[in-house]
Design a protein around this motif. Structure first.
Motif, short mmCIF file in Angstrom:
data_model
loop_
_atom_site.label_atom_id
_atom_site.label_comp_id
_atom_site.label_asym_id
_atom_site.label_seq_id
_atom_site.Cartn_x
_atom_site.Cartn_y
_atom_site.Cartn_z
N ARG A 111 0.81 -0.96 0.06
CA ARG A 111 -0.01 -0.16 0.20
C ARG A 111 1.00 1.19 0.21
O ARG A 111 0.46 2.33 -0.79
CB ARG A 111 -0.79 0.10 1.02
CG ARG A 111 -1.91 -1.08 1.24
CD ARG A 111 -2.69 -1.17 2.29
NE ARG A 111 -3.50 0.09 2.67
CZ ARG A 111 -4.57 0.31 2.19
NH1 ARG A 111 -5.29 -0.71 1.64
NH2 ARG A 111 -5.28 1.53 2.56
N GLU A 112 1.92 1.19 0.71
CA GLU A 112 2.70 2.51 0.84
C GLU A 112 3.39 3.01 -0.46
O GLU A 112 3.61 4.03 -0.72
CB GLU A 112 3.88 2.19 2.04
CG GLU A 112 3.51 2.34 3.62
CD GLU A 112 2.54 1.11 3.66
OE1 GLU A 112 2.73 0.04 3.07
OE2 GLU A 112 1.72 1.11 4.43
N ALA A 113 3.52 1.95 -1.31
CA ALA A 113 4.24 2.27 -2.57
C ALA A 113 3.49 2.54 -3.64
O ALA A 113 3.52 2.92 -4.80
CB ALA A 113 5.11 0.97 -3.05
N CYS A 114 2.22 1.93 -3.47
CA CYS A 114 1.33 2.10 -4.78
C CYS A 114 0.83 3.77 -4.93
O CYS A 114 0.32 4.23 -4.06
CB CYS A 114 -0.09 1.42 -4.38
SG CYS A 114 -1.39 1.43 -5.80
N THR A 115 0.54 3.95 -6.13
CA THR A 115 0.36 5.21 -6.45
C THR A 115 -1.13 5.38 -7.03
O THR A 115 -1.39 6.42 -7.26
CB THR A 115 1.26 5.98 -7.47
OG1 THR A 115 1.25 5.08 -8.66
CG2 THR A 115 2.85 5.94 -7.25
N ARG A 153 4.61 11.67 -0.09
CA ARG A 153 4.29 10.42 -0.77
C ARG A 153 4.79 10.26 -2.24
O ARG A 153 5.40 9.38 -2.75
CB ARG A 153 2.65 10.20 -0.86
CG ARG A 153 2.23 8.72 -1.33
CD ARG A 153 0.71 8.62 -1.37
NE ARG A 153 0.39 7.32 -1.76
CZ ARG A 153 0.31 6.31 -0.90
NH1 ARG A 153 0.73 6.27 0.10
NH2 ARG A 153 0.04 5.02 -2.01
N ALA A 160 8.50 9.68 -2.30
CA ALA A 160 8.76 8.34 -2.08
C ALA A 160 8.35 7.44 -3.42
O ALA A 160 9.24 6.79 -3.79
CB ALA A 160 7.66 7.79 -1.00
N THR A 161 7.43 7.97 -4.15
CA THR A 161 7.10 7.42 -5.22
C THR A 161 8.19 7.69 -6.34
O THR A 161 8.54 6.69 -7.07
CB THR A 161 5.97 8.16 -5.86
OG1 THR A 161 4.83 8.02 -5.17
CG2 THR A 161 5.34 7.41 -7.47
N LEU A 210 10.98 5.39 -5.65
CA LEU A 210 10.72 4.07 -6.11
C LEU A 210 10.67 3.82 -7.61
O LEU A 210 11.46 2.92 -8.09
CB LEU A 210 9.39 3.60 -5.52
CG LEU A 210 9.04 3.15 -3.97
CD1 LEU A 210 7.68 3.20 -3.73
CD2 LEU A 210 9.87 2.00 -3.90
#
Lengths: 177, 503, 365
Positions: A137-141, B450, B453-454, B457
């Motif tokens: 969940r933390e990585a999903c955009t 966020r 972070a994206t 990644l």
């Protein structure tokens, strides 16, 4: 009469000289704007904006063919930052922000095909061939690439429920008169 | 209060703030009543600032009064205890006492009516304990700031010890109109409050304690003076009744002249502020071994039949309180806390939490609010703001979505006391503008984090893809080379064979 | 309790408000103007009453027209009393026997051009009444400087109801017969003729007569005492704060006193400055207008001092005998700048906005 003509001429000449010097002295090489905009973009190249990637979107914004509100993943925060960078006022009302969404995989339908793993721009999908996949969940955009690729419809986008610490006070309605 | 003191206070009154009608009496003068045990109690896991508590009981489990039902998680957190004996019915969600009407997690407890306590651990002389040990016991009792901020008290005591705090300020200001629970506790339990103050001083290592009480509570001042008479280190100091005197930075400035820097905590200037009810809770925890499971709640407002103060177990529903005091009419608005800073409640089925100082049921007349008109720049808000902000300018910026500019003007320093919106002749919802801007800025900050972070990644993925491709290419090249070598070897062998044959 | 009685959308605190409102403020100011207005009605008779009515009504009509055009609630906004006050203040600054079209044009100009064009209440940069007054003064200098000596309504020669109406419609019949210069314009004329003030004013009324209004002037500049009483009412009720009036009085009085001490023959004395022209009206009612004045205490002091000083400068060296309106408008233009630079200090921060040093605060005891 002569004094006025001479003083104005001198003034014009001086100012012109100043402008000319400034133009050469502070000349800007190339266009750094696009690079600066690219640095602000999420960089996941998710394609939600309908362009070939974040760099293309930045190029379009710099050229003026796309608005600063073009990136759904960046939301209001990115639009504000881009607006500041470009020195334009942003109408945040343009952004249809129906809340963040995250990918969810229905475990009973997932066949472990691994197609979603390959298209996820942030490596938020975990799993292996013939294993049920899952989402970090933390990585999903919430870009939705996996939804399009999933052959069984197991991957869906679900709104993230608003919780107490994330609740935002609504803006007051404007005064009547 | 002496004549000279009265005179001095009249003229030393601060230039900030407002002076609303206090509406405290008759509720403040009514004797304290005990709320009968409700049928169900809802013990929320998040009644404090910080991490929510983690439940350690299971549905169906029997618990005693004061038994730990949810333990603290992390450094800034507080445990939750059973307010009475009974059975845990469920661990689920209930509407939070919050304007949004969103739910939060709570443990449902069905009281058995016995109200029987478990084993009690008391030490004979708490002053013989090490300061850290007092803080540990305060932490174990789940005590949080009862003035409304609900910051875990033990963390505050530890901070005070670390920052070499010399002065403990005890907040008996209770500047919110309608509320009188602190007044009641000072009148009825002055000796307990003073004992709690001395215990907290011991835990911090403070030299003096100043009890600031607004001068509209003469009975409380007299009671506290009597109780503190034997202790030279505890001084009762009446302060002018001016809202928001009970806000910690304003009280610190009034009592000590010190101004807490805007990026610091009070402890950084050698002061810690605690509420009188918190002092009472500390006393009960250390002397009686009772964790924070009940508190005094003021039930007041135009729709209430018998306004007054109730002793309420934590977790009782607001509707239980209202049923007990009786309603004259259907309330037009329910508020938890005071009228200036309290939260509007979506309905009455929300639990009383540790920080609940009051439950107000207003009728239509109490809350009559004319529709907002345009700002006439009268500057009343600027004059009233206890922080020295320019509410009208900030609101104008926020109206145009210029949140960051409003932040530059001092929005983060706003304490949401409501003075500006109270005084505004145009009835502009200024506090809502500021709350909106603050929560929107936080949301934007979260999404920025966020996005960063994206981006990280995505960059990592790009590196991985590149590495994968390179490795694949290398493997392919190696295979090709191997195959070529094999072929060459084969060819060589064949050649050798043919040469042999030929030979 | 009904559990389903959910109040949506959420209402923010505070849940308790003052009973104060815009209309209450505006009506308090009108009440403070009342004694001086009634006295002026008595002094100048029916023409003045009619002119006042015309001015106020046209100010209201202008506001109503704009509200109607911009589709905003007419009754609610007119009810806030701000247009009434604007018209009233304008009427107070006009020559009492001015013809009707001066009042009508001024009232319309005040609310339409000076207020609603900017966006209505709270959005105008300049004081609407003063904008209208200056507009009239520049466009129609003759009727705007035709002062009459007081002729109390009870006097035998005073115009009656019918004559008053005639004066309103047709202007003053034989202006020269009753015309009289206001004290300031008299002083200016004499100075320009080369007569020094010591001789010129020896025959003129003493400043004390301005206190009770026994000389020529506009409705609002005659009885300084009653205007000041109204100002005191505003101060007591908390509608205005002392900063602007005090600073404006100081800004006018201090240079006037110095100049008069240096050369009494060329400079008017303090009492004349303070009691004639619109000074008293200006410092209590005009300069204190919320919308167009700064809203911090320091800013109000600067603003007031600037109004006073500019009034003195314009009266002494400017082309016009009276300077309050110009001074206030000039300072109105500076208000945004003053508001930008004179902000209050935020608690826990220094004047530049940097957080205070905790160690110096810790050392305080």
């Amino acid at each position: 009469m002569f004094a006025a003509v001479i003083s104005l001429t001198l003034l014009g000449a001086l100012l012109g000289l100043g402008l000319g010097v400034a133009a050469t002295r502070f000349a800007v090489e190339g266009d750094p704007l696009v690079d600066e905009l690219i640095a602000l973009m999420p960089g996941s190249n998710c394609g939600q904006c309908g362009m070939a990637g974040c760099a293309a979107a930045a190029q379009a914004i710099a050229e003026g063919s796309a608005t600063v509100t073009v990136c759904p993943a960046g939301g209001k925060a990115l639009a504000t930052m881009l607006g500041e960078k470009l020195g334009i006022s942003v109408d945040l009302g343009d952004i249809v922000d129906d809340g963040p969404k995250l990918a969810v995989i229905a475990e009973e339908i997932c066949i472990g095909c691994c197609r979603c793993l390959k298209v996820c721009p942030t490596d938020a999908m975990i799993g292996a061939p013939k294993q049920i996949h899952n989402v970090i969940r933390e990585a999903c955009t919430g870009c939705g690439n996996c939804i399009e690729r999933c052959p069984t419809g197991a991957a869906t986008l679900q709104p993230v429920p608003v919780t107490l610490p994330h609740w935002v006070w609504p803006k007051p309605a404007p005064a009547l008169a | 209060m002496g004549l000279i003191e009265t005179f001095l206070h009249r003229f030393a009154a601060p230039r900030w703030g407002v002076h609303p009608d206090d509406h405290k009496r008759p509720a403040a003068d009514a004797p304290l009543r005990q709320l009968p045990l409700p049928e169900r109690l809802y013990l929320p896991l998040q009644q404090h600032v910080g991490q929510p508590a983690r439940p350690i009981v299971l549905p169906g489990q029997k618990v005693r009064k004061g038994q730990l039902v949810a333990e603290a998680q992390g450094r800034i957190s507080a445990p939750v205890h059973a307010s009475t004996s009974g059975t845990v019915a469920a661990i689920g969600e209930i509407t939070a006492p919050h304007p949004s009407g969103l739910p939060f997690s709570a443990i449902t407890l069905i009281p058995d009516g016995n109200d029987s306590a478990g084993d009690i651990d008391i030490v004979a002389d708490p002053f013989a304990l090490a300061p850290d040990e007092i803080a540990e016991r305060v932490a174990a009792a789940g005590i949080v700031g009862l003035g409304g901020a609900t910051f875990p008290s033990a963390a505050k005591l530890a901070l005070g010890k670390r920052s070499k705090v010399t002065t403990l300020i005890v907040n008996g200001g209770e500047c919110e109109p309608y509320l009188s629970c602190d007044d009641r506790i000072m009148r009825d339990h002055a000796a307990d409050v003073v004992d709690g103050i001395r215990l907290m001083m011991h835990a911090i290592g403070a030299r003096e304690a100043l009890v600031g009480i607004e001068d509209n509570k003469p009975e409380a001042i007299a009671a506290m003076r009597r109780a503190a008479a034997g202790f030279a280190e505890v001084t009762v100091r009446p302060v002018p009744a001016r809202y928001p005197m009970g806000s910690d930075r304003q009280l610190i400035q009034t009592l000590t002249g010190k101004e807490v820097p805007s990026d610091c905590r009070a402890a950084d200037v050698g002061v810690i502020v605690n509420n009188v009810s918190t002092a009472n809770a500390v006393h009960r925890a250390l002397r009686l071994g009772e964790p924070l499971i009940r508190r005094i709640v003021t039930v007041n407002g135009g729709a209430v039949w018998q306004p007054g103060n109730l002793m309420v177990p934590v977790g009782a529903l607001v509707s239980d309180l209202l049923d007990f005091v009786g309603l004259k009419s259907e309330p037009a608005r329910l508020v938890m806390g005071g009228p200036m800073m309290g939260s509007v409640l979506p309905h009455a089925q929300v639990p009383v939490v540790k920080g609940t100082a009051g439950v107000l049921a207003f009728n239509e007349d109490d809350i009559a609010t004319p529709p907002p008109s345009p700002c006439i720049r009268c500057g009343s808000c600027t004059q009233a703001c206890p922080v020295g902000l320019l509410p009208l300018e900030m609101a104008a910026l926020i109206r145009n979505d210029r949140l960051k500019d409003a932040a530059v003007l001092g929005l983060p320093d706003c304490i949401a006391c409501g003075c500006c919106a109270y005084i505004c002749p145009s009835h502009l919802p200024l506090v809502q503008y500021f709350s909106h801007a603050k929560s929107e800025l936080w949301a934007q900050e979260r999404s920025t984090l966020r996005m960063e972070a994206t981006r990280k990644l995505a960059a990592e993925r790009a590196v991985r893809l590149e590495r994968d491709a390179r490795e694949k290419a290398e493997t392919a090249a190696r295979r090709k080379a191997e195959r070529a070598a094999q072929k060459a070897a084969q060819a060589a062998a064949e050649a050798a064979l043919s040469t042999e044959n030929a030979a | 309790m009904n559990p389903s009685s959910i109040s949506l959308p959420p209402v923010a605190s505070p849940h308790h408000l003052t009973g104060n409102s815009i209309s209450r403020i505006m009506l308090t100011v009108c009440a403070a103007l009342m004694p001086a207005t009634l006295f002026a009605f008595w002094l100048y008779g029916w023409p003045a009453i009619f002119l006042w009515l015309v001015t106020v009504l046209s100010a209201l009509a202008g506001e109503a027209l704009c509200l109607r055009l911009s589709e905003r609630p007419v009754a609610a906004v007119l009810g806030d009393g701000s247009a009434l006050l604007t018209g009233w203040l304008l009427a107070m600054s006009l020559p009492p026997w001015a013809p009707w079209w001066i009042g009508a044009l001024g009232g319309l100009f005040a609310t339409v051009i000076a207020k609603q064009v900017f966006g209505g209440l709270g959005c105008n940069l300049f004081n609407p009444a003063m904008v209208a007054r200056v507009f009239l003064l520049i466009s129609f200098p003759v009727p705007m400087t035709a002062w009459v000596a007081p002729l109390p309504i009870t006097a035998a020669t005073a115009p009656g109801l019918h004559d008053g109406l005639m004066i309103l419609l047709n202007g003053v019949p034989q202006l020269d017969a009753i015309a009289s210069a206001s004290l300031l314009s008299f002083a200016k004329t004499e100075l320009s003729r080369g007569v020094d003030l010591v001789h010129a004013l020896s025959g003129a009324a003493a400043p004390a007569s301005s206190l009770i209004g026994a000389r020529a002037g506009s409705l609002g500049e005659t009885a300084s005492l009653l205007i000041a009483a109204g100002g005191a009412l505003l101060l007591i009720t908390g509608v205005i704060r002392w900063h602007i009036p005090a600073a404006m009085a100081a800004g006018l009085v201090v240079p006037a006193a110095i100049a008069h001490a240096v050369d009494p023959a060329r400079y008017l004395d303090v009492a004349t400055h303070l009691l004639s022209g619109g000074a008293t009206l200006g410092l209590f009612f005009i300069a204190t207008d919320y919308v167009t004045s700064p809203n911090t205490k320091a800013g109000q002091l600067v603003f007031g001092a600037g109004c006073g000083l500019l009034t003195f400068i314009i009266r002494t060296w400017g082309g016009y005998p009276e300077g309050v309106a110009f001074a206030v408008l000039l300072m109105n233009a500076l208000t945004p700048v003053i508001d930008r630079y004179l902000r209050p200090r935020i608690l826990g921060r220094d004047w530049r906005g940097a957080p205070l040093n905790p160690e110096t605060e810790r050392a305080k005891s």
